[in-house]
Design a protein around this motif. Structure first.
Motif, mmCIF file in Angstrom:
data_model
loop_
_atom_site.group_PDB
_atom_site.id
_atom_site.type_symbol
_atom_site.label_atom_id
_atom_site.label_comp_id
_atom_site.label_asym_id
_atom_site.label_seq_id
_atom_site.Cartn_x
_atom_site.Cartn_y
_atom_site.Cartn_z
ATOM 1 N N GLY A 20 27.398 16.969 -6.022
ATOM 2 C CA GLY A 20 28.771 16.563 -6.317
ATOM 3 C C GLY A 20 29.189 17.006 -7.706
ATOM 4 N N ASN A 49 27.645 21.999 -5.382
ATOM 5 C CA ASN A 49 28.992 21.757 -4.893
ATOM 6 C C ASN A 49 29.487 23.056 -4.260
ATOM 7 N N VAL A 78 28.546 11.319 -5.237
ATOM 8 C CA VAL A 78 29.525 11.559 -4.166
ATOM 9 C C VAL A 78 29.817 10.229 -3.481
ATOM 10 N N SER A 81 29.691 7.367 1.956
ATOM 11 C CA SER A 81 29.529 7.966 3.292
ATOM 12 C C SER A 81 28.962 9.378 3.197
ATOM 13 N N THR A 82 29.319 10.086 2.128
ATOM 14 C CA THR A 82 28.819 11.453 1.940
ATOM 15 C C THR A 82 27.342 11.453 1.584
ATOM 16 N N VAL A 83 26.895 10.416 0.892
ATOM 17 C CA VAL A 83 25.463 10.293 0.577
ATOM 18 C C VAL A 83 24.650 10.315 1.863
ATOM 19 N N GLU A 85 25.590 11.349 4.827
ATOM 20 C CA GLU A 85 25.788 12.618 5.530
ATOM 21 C C GLU A 85 24.850 13.690 4.980
ATOM 22 N N ILE A 86 24.741 13.777 3.672
ATOM 23 C CA ILE A 86 23.881 14.795 3.056
ATOM 24 C C ILE A 86 22.414 14.509 3.340
ATOM 25 N N SER A 101 26.326 6.386 -6.724
ATOM 26 C CA SER A 101 27.486 5.993 -5.920
ATOM 27 C C SER A 101 27.467 4.493 -5.619
#
Length: 456
Positions: A20, A49, A78, A81-83, A85-86, A101
């Motif tokens: 991020g 990124n 980030v 939810s992105t955590v 996802e990654i 986060s």
């Protein structure tokens, strides 16, 4: 593999990825990258990124799996939810994560479910993690600073011997800023937030064998595995002092802790008993924990509780003596032989009892004379208080007292009450590595810590 070996890469990393990463100063990741560079981290830094090719002269990668090297620490800056996802993707080269986060169980039930999923993913992927909802690590030994607060707003302490462990990021920032401003150093500061994985027990097991850490300070909201904590703390105490502040003792504080890091505080009496059994020195307030950090940077624990007080103001000496007695410390009389020697060396009107009052006629050398003649086997530590009004007292007294303290093998604590001028004069002690306490109560709290904590 021991727990110490499982998490040692957090404290001895060779590579750090910032997921991020952004050059936008309004983004937390921009400040994190700035702090890593300013700290002088010697390993590889990998901004990640897909929207950038380079940031701050560093090549920027679209994803962690594009990096060939093993990543010791991946900092996640980030959205929550992105955590997930990654981490659900290809992250096989990541050993440890610091998830700064927020947006997990500290928010509410739905976000708590997200944190449960995060924990499951980390376990499946075999990634150790600090956070979420944390600042991560400030480390003077490995030159790592993952905090997303700039050093212009929160000053960074110099290198010292105390490591601080805390759930609360705001507490970490606050104590770092104050210690930096009072000339006290730290070894490592760890803010682990919601403790989805790494917690105080993991860190205690590592710090027990850490040569950079001479003492440990704990800020505790809750402990989930009491038995493991007790075992880890007991092992650490056998090698170095451990001081703890338990917050959330009463209902309002417990409710605040729950909304802050999702902590469930539990009964305070259980913590009190655990601290006592492990040999942890418990303190009652933030100020007391700060005093403990300052004094343990300089001095080891002592075996007794007998205090010699030397001052140039009778009233402040009495205040220190009263505070000592109320805290359970002892203020024994000076021996007849020492009294006789002191009368020959000190000003005519000096009081040669304990406290020793050097009066307004004091000169720099009188403090050393008093220490040399009175600080004998009957005392375990000395509190030396300086009021800077007397005309013959100068900054040079600091070096004279330091020279004595360096050779006497017992703690000499400096108490210097007062405003701007007094702080300026007292800076001479701070400059040569002697902690200064600015109230009688503060100096006595530090003395109590050196004597092993609460005294009945």
């Amino acid at each position: 593999m021991t727990t110490e070996e499982q998490i040692d890469f957090f404290f001895k990393p060779e590579s750090i990825a910032l997921i991020g990463a952004s050059p936008n100063p309004e983004k937390l990741s921009c400040t994190i990258l700035e702090n890593l560079l300013k700290m002088g981290f010697q390993g590889n830094i990998y901004p990640i990124n897909p929207g950038y090719q380079e940031i701050r002269g560093l090549k920027c990668y679209p994803a962690s799996n594009e990096i060939k090297d093993k990543i010791d620490i991946a900092i996640f800056a980030v959205p929550a939810s992105t955590v997930l996802e990654i981490l659900n993707g290809p992250v096989e080269n990541i050993k440890g994560a610091i998830i700064v986060s927020s947006g997990f169980r500290e928010i509410g039930p739905e976000e708590k479910e997200m944190e449960v999923r995060l924990k499951e993913i980390l376990k499946t992927k075999k990634i150790r993690a600090m956070g979420p909802n944390c600042l991560g690590i400030y480390d003077t030994a490995s030159k790592v600073d993952t905090f997303f607060i700039s050093s212009d707003k929160v000053e960074r302490p110099s290198k010292g011997g105390v490591s601080v462990l805390t759930q609360s990021g705001s507490f970490a920032a606050m104590i770092m800023d104050e210690m930096a401003n009072e000339g006290a150093g730290v070894a490592r500061v760890v803010s682990y937030g919601n403790k989805v994985d790494v917690d105080e027990s993991d860190c205690l097991e590592f710090l027990a064998g850490d040569e950079a850490t001479k003492a440990v300070a704990l800020y505790i909201e809750d402990v989930e595995n009491g038995r493991r904590f007790l075992a880890a703390a007991s092992r650490c105490v056998q090698k170095k002092p451990v001081v703890a502040l338990k917050v959330g003792k009463r209902e309002p504080g417990a409710k605040a802790a729950s909304s802050h890091t999702g902590a469930v505080s539990g009964r305070y009496e259980a913590y009190e008993a655990a601290f006592r059994k492990a040999g942890i020195i418990e303190v009652e307030s933030y100020e007391a924990l700060k005093d403990a950090c300052k004094v343990l940077n300089r001095y080891p624990l002592v075996k007794g509780k007998r205090v010699l007080i030397i001052t140039d103001g009778g009233g402040i000496g009495i205040s220190i003596a009263d505070a000592c007695e109320e805290a359970g410390l002892r203020v024994p009389d000076i021996s007849i032989e020492a009294v006789s020697k002191l009368r020959k060396k000190l000003p005519t009107f000096a009081s040669v009892r304990n406290p020793v009052d050097l009066t307004g006629s004091v000169k720099d050398e009188h403090y050393v004379d008093a220490l040399q003649e009175a600080f004998g086997e009957e005392y375990d530590l000395a509190i030396v208080s300086l009021l800077w009004g007397p005309p013959l007292l100068s900054k040079g007294v600091a070096e004279k007292i330091r020279a004595f303290a360096s050779n006497c093998a017992k703690p000499v604590l400096i108490c210097s009450p007062g405003g701007r001028f007094s702080r300026e004069m007292a800076s001479a002690f701070i400059a040569i590595g002697m902690p200064v306490f600015f109230t009688p109560e503060s100096a006595v709290r530090a003395a109590v810590v050196l004597c092993g904590g609460k005294i009945n």
